[in-house]
Write a protein that holds these residues in place. Sequence first.
Motif, PDB file in Angstrom:
ATOM      1  N   ILE A 218      99.657  24.209  20.319  1.00 64.07           N
ATOM      2  CA  ILE A 218      98.515  23.663  19.597  1.00 64.07           C
ATOM      3  C   ILE A 218      97.871  22.536  20.406  1.00 64.07           C
ATOM      4  CG2 ILE A 218      97.846  22.318  17.569  1.00 64.07           C
ATOM      5  CD1 ILE A 218     100.527  25.044  17.488  1.00 64.07           C
ATOM      6  N   THR A 219      96.538  22.591  20.494  1.00 66.39           N
ATOM      7  CA  THR A 219      95.770  21.552  21.159  1.00 66.39           C
ATOM      8  C   THR A 219      95.312  20.533  20.123  1.00 66.39           C
ATOM      9  OG1 THR A 219      94.953  23.193  22.725  1.00 66.39           O
ATOM     10  CG2 THR A 219      93.792  21.120  22.660  1.00 66.39           C
ATOM     11  N   THR A 220      95.275  19.264  20.507  1.00 66.71           N
ATOM     12  CA  THR A 220      94.877  18.227  19.557  1.00 66.71           C
ATOM     13  C   THR A 220      94.087  17.131  20.246  1.00 66.71           C
ATOM     14  OG1 THR A 220      95.682  16.801  17.767  1.00 66.71           O
ATOM     15  CG2 THR A 220      96.960  16.802  19.814  1.00 66.71           C
ATOM     16  N   CYS A 221      93.626  16.178  19.433  1.00 62.02           N
ATOM     17  CA  CYS A 221      92.947  14.991  19.958  1.00 62.02           C
ATOM     18  C   CYS A 221      93.936  13.827  19.979  1.00 62.02           C
ATOM     19  CB  CYS A 221      91.742  14.647  19.077  1.00 62.02           C
ATOM     20  SG  CYS A 221      92.217  14.169  17.400  1.00 62.02           S
ATOM     21  N   LYS A 222      93.457  12.657  20.289  1.00 60.34           N
ATOM     22  CA  LYS A 222      94.320  11.467  20.350  1.00 60.34           C
ATOM     23  C   LYS A 222      94.321  10.734  19.018  1.00 60.34           C
ATOM     24  CE  LYS A 222      93.483  11.043  25.308  1.00 60.34           C
ATOM     25  NZ  LYS A 222      92.639  12.254  25.388  1.00 60.34           N
ATOM     26  N   GLY A 223      94.427  11.500  17.945  1.00 62.21           N
ATOM     27  CA  GLY A 223      94.357  10.922  16.611  1.00 62.21           C
ATOM     28  C   GLY A 223      95.477   9.976  16.260  1.00 62.21           C
ATOM     29  N   ALA A 224      96.572   9.986  17.021  1.00 64.56           N
ATOM     30  CA  ALA A 224      97.676   9.073  16.741  1.00 64.56           C
ATOM     31  C   ALA A 224      97.304   7.627  17.065  1.00 64.56           C
ATOM     32  CB  ALA A 224      98.916   9.482  17.539  1.00 64.56           C
ATOM     33  N   SER A 262      92.071  18.418  14.876  1.00 66.24           N
ATOM     34  CA  SER A 262      91.199  17.267  15.137  1.00 66.24           C
ATOM     35  C   SER A 262      91.408  16.246  14.034  1.00 66.24           C
ATOM     36  CB  SER A 262      89.732  17.711  15.180  1.00 66.24           C
ATOM     37  OG  SER A 262      88.877  16.594  15.361  1.00 66.24           O
ATOM     38  N   GLY A 263      91.507  14.972  14.392  1.00 65.31           N
ATOM     39  CA  GLY A 263      91.814  13.940  13.416  1.00 65.31           C
ATOM     40  C   GLY A 263      90.661  13.566  12.513  1.00 65.31           C
ATOM     41  N   CYS A 264      89.440  13.885  12.931  1.00 65.65           N
ATOM     42  CA  CYS A 264      88.288  13.519  12.105  1.00 65.65           C
ATOM     43  C   CYS A 264      87.135  14.474  12.378  1.00 65.65           C
ATOM     44  CB  CYS A 264      87.874  12.070  12.376  1.00 65.65           C
ATOM     45  SG  CYS A 264      87.035  11.822  13.958  1.00 65.65           S
ATOM     46  N   PHE A 265      86.014  14.214  11.708  1.00 66.18           N
ATOM     47  CA  PHE A 265      84.865  15.110  11.814  1.00 66.18           C
ATOM     48  C   PHE A 265      84.057  14.897  13.080  1.00 66.18           C
ATOM     49  CE2 PHE A 265      84.517  11.928   8.424  1.00 66.18           C
ATOM     50  CZ  PHE A 265      83.737  10.969   9.061  1.00 66.18           C
ATOM     51  N   ASN A 266      84.492  13.971  13.975  1.00 67.46           N
ATOM     52  CA  ASN A 266      83.862  13.878  15.288  1.00 67.46           C
ATOM     53  C   ASN A 266      84.194  15.086  16.163  1.00 67.46           C
ATOM     54  OD1 ASN A 266      82.490  11.430  14.963  1.00 67.46           O
ATOM     55  ND2 ASN A 266      84.317  10.240  15.448  1.00 67.46           N
ATOM     56  N   ASN A 267      85.309  15.747  15.844  1.00 70.75           N
ATOM     57  CA  ASN A 267      85.652  17.025  16.477  1.00 70.75           C
ATOM     58  C   ASN A 267      85.779  16.935  17.997  1.00 70.75           C
ATOM     59  OD1 ASN A 267      85.639  18.419  13.994  1.00 70.75           O
ATOM     60  ND2 ASN A 267      83.417  18.665  14.099  1.00 70.75           N
ATOM     61  N   CYS A 268      86.430  15.868  18.482  1.00 74.46           N
ATOM     62  CA  CYS A 268      86.571  15.683  19.929  1.00 74.46           C
ATOM     63  C   CYS A 268      87.325  16.830  20.598  1.00 74.46           C
ATOM     64  CB  CYS A 268      87.288  14.357  20.213  1.00 74.46           C
ATOM     65  SG  CYS A 268      86.364  12.901  19.689  1.00 74.46           S
ATOM     66  N   SER A 269      88.291  17.413  19.897  1.00 71.86           N
ATOM     67  CA  SER A 269      89.087  18.498  20.472  1.00 71.86           C
ATOM     68  C   SER A 269      88.437  19.865  20.284  1.00 71.86           C
ATOM     69  CB  SER A 269      90.487  18.504  19.861  1.00 71.86           C
ATOM     70  OG  SER A 269      90.411  18.574  18.446  1.00 71.86           O
ATOM     71  N   MET A 270      87.244  19.884  19.691  1.00 70.95           N
ATOM     72  CA  MET A 270      86.454  21.107  19.460  1.00 70.95           C
ATOM     73  C   MET A 270      87.218  22.158  18.657  1.00 70.95           C
ATOM     74  SD  MET A 270      84.335  21.458  23.057  1.00 70.95           S
ATOM     75  CE  MET A 270      85.806  21.524  24.093  1.00 70.95           C
ATOM     76  N   ILE A 279      90.581  20.207  10.678  1.00 73.33           N
ATOM     77  CA  ILE A 279      89.691  19.066  10.886  1.00 73.33           C
ATOM     78  C   ILE A 279      89.907  18.032   9.786  1.00 73.33           C
ATOM     79  CG2 ILE A 279      87.300  18.334  11.216  1.00 73.33           C
ATOM     80  CD1 ILE A 279      87.793  21.999  11.162  1.00 73.33           C
ATOM     81  N   GLY A 280      90.201  16.789  10.174  1.00 76.04           N
ATOM     82  CA  GLY A 280      90.346  15.720   9.202  1.00 76.04           C
ATOM     83  C   GLY A 280      89.012  15.396   8.537  1.00 76.04           C
ATOM     84  N   LYS A 281      89.000  15.416   7.196  1.00 80.15           N
ATOM     85  CA  LYS A 281      87.771  15.129   6.448  1.00 80.15           C
ATOM     86  C   LYS A 281      87.931  13.942   5.502  1.00 80.15           C
ATOM     87  CE  LYS A 281      84.947  18.229   8.097  1.00 80.15           C
ATOM     88  NZ  LYS A 281      84.234  19.254   7.349  1.00 80.15           N
ATOM     89  N   LYS A 282      89.129  13.778   4.945  1.00 80.43           N
ATOM     90  CA  LYS A 282      89.464  12.634   4.118  1.00 80.43           C
ATOM     91  C   LYS A 282      90.877  12.205   4.498  1.00 80.43           C
ATOM     92  CE  LYS A 282      86.584  13.683   0.065  1.00 80.43           C
ATOM     93  NZ  LYS A 282      86.597  13.921  -1.405  1.00 80.43           N
ATOM     94  N   LYS A 283      91.320  11.062   3.985  1.00 85.38           N
ATOM     95  CA  LYS A 283      92.651  10.572   4.302  1.00 85.38           C
ATOM     96  C   LYS A 283      93.695  11.637   3.965  1.00 85.38           C
ATOM     97  CE  LYS A 283      95.768   7.466   5.420  1.00 85.38           C
ATOM     98  NZ  LYS A 283      95.982   7.078   6.830  1.00 85.38           N
ATOM     99  N   ASP A 284      94.377  12.152   4.994  1.00 86.93           N
ATOM    100  CA  ASP A 284      95.425  13.173   4.858  1.00 86.93           C
ATOM    101  C   ASP A 284      94.936  14.445   4.176  1.00 86.93           C
ATOM    102  OD1 ASP A 284      97.418  11.698   6.183  1.00 86.93           O
ATOM    103  OD2 ASP A 284      97.895  10.600   4.360  1.00 86.93           O
ATOM    104  N   GLN A 285      93.656  14.750   4.296  1.00 87.54           N
ATOM    105  CA  GLN A 285      93.102  16.005   3.804  1.00 87.54           C
ATOM    106  C   GLN A 285      92.244  16.621   4.913  1.00 87.54           C
ATOM    107  OE1 GLN A 285      91.249  14.862  -0.070  1.00 87.54           O
ATOM    108  NE2 GLN A 285      92.622  16.419  -0.889  1.00 87.54           N
TER     109      GLN A 285
END
Length: 352
Positions: A218-224, A262-270, A279-285
């Motif tokens: 799985i590919t991800t962003c730096k959401g940590a 992706s950790g948020c709706f900026n979608n850095c990891s495409m 895609i993260g849209k709300k806290k833990d959702q």
Amino acid sequence: MSLSINEKEKMIKTCEEIIARCDKPFVWEDDGIYESERAKSPFNLFLPQEQIVQELSALFETFCGTPYIYDQVKAVCHLEAEWYEYGTYGLDRDFTRVLSRYSLKPEYVEPVKAHFTQRLKELLQEQAALLKGKGFLLNKDGVHFSCRVVVPGGKINAQQSKRVSEICTQYGSGHFYLTQRENIEIPGILLDNLNEVSQALAEVGLSIGSTGPRPRPITTCKGAVCKFSLYDTEGYTSQLNEKIYKGYYDVTLPGKLRIITSGCFNNCSMPHVGCIGVIGKKKDQVAISLGGMAARKQFLGQEIQGLYTLDEATGIIEKAIQYYKEHGNKGERFAQMIERLGFETVEKALIG
């Protein structure tokens, strides 16, 4: 000539040896001594003798009209030095002390080289298909391999980084590539060194893979560490790698399956270009997209209805994998299956 899988590697070595020694003497496999009552045959290198004889006989019959190997070789008997000194190579010779060496006649050197060069290419291609599923990709030169190192979540520690550099220097071309999916590829590795490379990587907790018709790491962003992230992408991606990539590794799918978080709706990891995107849209959702693909033909994933907890998202991903396994055609990507069946049909199957 058809060879079993476990003989391919031996035949590759045999081809390499024959090409290297065509215009040099061929000796016995064990440099043994000639015994007239149980004479050995030449070209006995890495494979059972009958396979080499069959290979050479077919070749010789093709370009010189006879399959008889001994018509194409010249034998030279070498006597030990003291025999020459004492002139005892007449009637009193001890034939058990004579070593025969066989060489191809000069006119047959190039045809045999050409034949075994072609055989080597064929065998490497066959072997490459098997090795690709294990994470070793044949390079453009047809001889060397790239080792694809799995880097879960794109994170590698200093000790692992040092080992990768050592492997590049010792076995590879002295450099490595960072792939678009956050893995590492080490090019320039010879077939004989693949096992050593695997073992060296395993010693620091790195594995090889990420190829074949199965879920990929799985590919991800730096959401940590990113202030915009709405959930711990590193922790969740690690869980997905264990459950999906490793858990489904032996499950054959119609094609590769790529998951992007992706950790948020900026979608850095495409995530919308992944087969499945989280895609993260709300806290833990999170929202879930289906049907992205970046290939010769491109698709942008569509989001299914609703938001989901991370556990619910994992459940939907597993249902999607099973659906793909059951309804996808061989060689068909996840996005192509959705295009064929319709997005609403797949969405309904996954969320009811």
